[in-house]
Enzyme design. Structure first.
Site, PDB file in Angstrom:
ATOM      1  N   LYS A   1      -3.991  -1.606  -6.009  1.00  0.00           N
ATOM      2  CA  LYS A   1      -2.255  -1.558  -5.385  1.00  0.00           C
ATOM      3  C   LYS A   1      -1.970  -2.895  -5.147  1.00  0.00           C
ATOM      4  CE  LYS A   1       1.484   2.305  -5.160  1.00  0.00           C
ATOM      5  NZ  LYS A   1       1.377   3.320  -4.748  1.00  0.00           N
TER       6      LYS A   1
ATOM      7  N   SER B   1       4.274   6.269  -7.569  1.00  0.00           N
ATOM      8  CA  SER B   1       3.858   5.141  -7.571  1.00  0.00           C
ATOM      9  C   SER B   1       2.678   4.306  -7.697  1.00  0.00           C
ATOM     10  CB  SER B   1       5.267   4.251  -6.052  1.00  0.00           C
ATOM     11  OG  SER B   1       3.758   4.225  -5.346  1.00  0.00           O
TER      12      SER B   1
ATOM     13  N   SER C   1       2.189   9.862  -4.822  1.00  0.00           N
ATOM     14  CA  SER C   1       2.146   8.584  -5.494  1.00  0.00           C
ATOM     15  C   SER C   1       0.322   8.240  -6.020  1.00  0.00           C
ATOM     16  CB  SER C   1       3.073   7.187  -4.554  1.00  0.00           C
ATOM     17  OG  SER C   1       4.152   7.413  -4.692  1.00  0.00           O
TER      18      SER C   1
END
EC number: 6.3.5.7
Length: 485
Positions: free
Chosen positions: A79, A154, A178
């Site tokens: 990420k 997210s 997330s």
């Protein structure tokens, strides 16, 4: 054989048997990224040369019959709020566009030490604030099961990369859901570990008392493999626990007979899609058939968790994001008259709407006159929610619930409805507020879209989560599902 569809443990087997080279695996994934990512939008940066170089090094070790490490030759996506030395780290924000990390996060160091091959940096909601990855400043990530739907957020790019076969494993971060919610939407496995189980050093902070790095994989065994590789004490992060990290793989096949599972009524109330409810109830029956003892339980303060979470996380975000000011690095407005103007315009132009909303909310609840009314009360509620979970875990080994009240919603459907977007995390937020671990895994399909089952346990009981999740997973075929994309 399509190497991109295999799990990490399957790739490890064929690598160690010399049926395939690490370079072949890496090139297969890079080809896949080049083929599909213009539609899926999982990656913000691809490190092609470095990945191939690392794969060749691993092949050299295999040729010499050197012992493989835990992640040798396994393609991993990271990420874009987790530092990887020499790669961009933008947090999907204009304000950090062009920033290159000078060092590795602790989890990145561990992946490199275990010889995982880092393919690149993954798309996300800006500064990890969002539930759909629509808040990325650079591009939309789309659900591989239906390109008109969101992948969740997210860590949407992290989920898309695994679900869309653009990486075997990925790392996301979970502040209020997330990792788990996108895992649910994309039909993969995602873990939010106990707060303090995995280091946050080198991860860009959103809510410092909530953030946790979470592994994502195609099945439970893959998730356990990555967790074992990255968990443990880090002296650079004083919130990490000095607790031994077990080999989670050993917990997978244990008999679950006699395990006590609680079903909290608060997670099955109004707002839960009936088809999702049915899928989760069927999953609970499977766990019961496998020997678990299932009984109802109650977590009466869950109704307050969402409010407490948004007050605490926004307050922490307003403090953490104060450092992004257009002075030392990142975006700087060209239209300024003085120093004050640089701060004002750089932040106004550099941050997206959702980030600004949360900074304003956080600044408000920390301001004089409102600190006691909001922030202090939210901390008290948090303590009571933790006590609630501790009370339940005196009688139960785990709690089971849906991961999300619905399947993946359409792109744009909730973008302008802030409350509806926030409510998509209603079953994941309480776990984050309490700091306990939880795992999401696929438990069904509704109209061609995956449904997620959430299993929650007590602090540092990730082994219980993997045990129960694996028992369920191996009793059904949902983990074998691959998006036909």
């Amino acid at each position: 054989m399509d190497l991109t569809k295999l799990t990490a443990h399957e790739l490890k087997d064929i690598l160690s048997n010399k049926e395939v080279k690490a370079e072949e695996i890496t090139r297969a994934f890079l080809d896949r990224i080049n083929l599909v990512d213009n539609k899926l939008g999982a990656y913000l940066y691809v490190s092609e040369e470095e990945a191939i170089k690392k794969a060749k090094e691993i092949d050299g070790k295999i040729e010499k019959n050197e012992e493989l490490k835990a992640l040798s030759g396994i393609p991993v996506g990271i990420k874009d709020n987790i530092n990887v030395k020499g790669m961009q780290n933008t947090c999907a924000s204009k304000i950090l566009q062009g920033y290159t990390s000078p060092y590795d996060a602790h989890v990145t160091e561990k992946i490199k030490k275990e010889e995982g091959i880092i393919l690149g940096k993954l798309n996300m909601d800006e500064f990890a604030m969002g539930s759909s990855t629509e808040n990325s400043a650079f591009k939309l990530a789309k659900n591989p099961w239906d390109l008109e739907r969101v992948p969740g957020g997210s860590s949407g790019g992290s989920a898309v990369a695994v679900s869309g076969c653009e990486a075997t494993l990925s790392l996301g971060t979970d502040t209020g859901g997330s990792v788990r919610q996108p895992a649910s939407f994309c039909g993969i496995v995602g873990l939010k570990p106990t707060y303090g189980r995995i280091s946050r050093s080198g991860v860009v902070a959103f809510g410092s008392t909530l953030d946790q790095v979470g592994p994502m994989g195609k099945d439970v065994e893959d998730c356990a493999l990555l967790t074992s590789a990255i968990a443990g004490l880090d002296k650079k992060d004083f919130t990490t626990a000095d607790k031994e990290v077990p080999d989670y793989k050993k917990s997978l096949t244990k008999d679950i007979k006699g395990k006590k599972i609680g079903i909290p009524k608060e997670f099955f109330g109004e707002g839960l899609d009936e088809k999702v409810r049915k899928s989760v109830e069927e999953a609970i029956k499977v766990l019961e058939e496998n020997g678990a003892e299932v009984k109802p339980c109650s977590l009466p303060l869950m109704d307050y968790a969402l409010s407490a979470y948004y007050i605490i996380s926004s307050a922490e975000a307003s403090s953490n994001l104060a450092r992004f000011d257009g002075i030392r690095y990142g975006y700087r407005s060209k239209n300024f008259k003085d120093a004050k103007d640089i701060y004002l315009k750089s932040r106004s132009e550099g941050f997206g709407d959702e980030v600004k909303r949360r900074i304003m909310l956080g600044t408000y609840v920390l301001s004089a006159g409102y600190y006691d009314a909001y922030y202090k009360k939210a901390l008290k509620v948090r303590k009571l929610i933790k006590d609630d979970f501790q009370r339940v875990f005196k009688d139960f080994d785990a709690i089971v619930s849906p991961t999300s009240p619905t399947t993946a919603f359409k792109v744009g459907e909730k973008k302008d409805d802030v409350m509806s977007m926030y409510l998509s995390d209603i079953y994941t937020v309480p776990i984050s507020v309490a700091g306990v671990p939880a795992i999401s895994l696929p438990c069904g399909m509704i109209d061609g879209l995956p449904v997620g089952l959430q299993i929650i346990s007590d602090y540092f009981k990730e082994d219980v989560l993997f045990n129960l999740a694996y028992s369920y997973e191996q009793s059904v075929d949902f983990y074998k599902m691959r998006a036909d994309f």
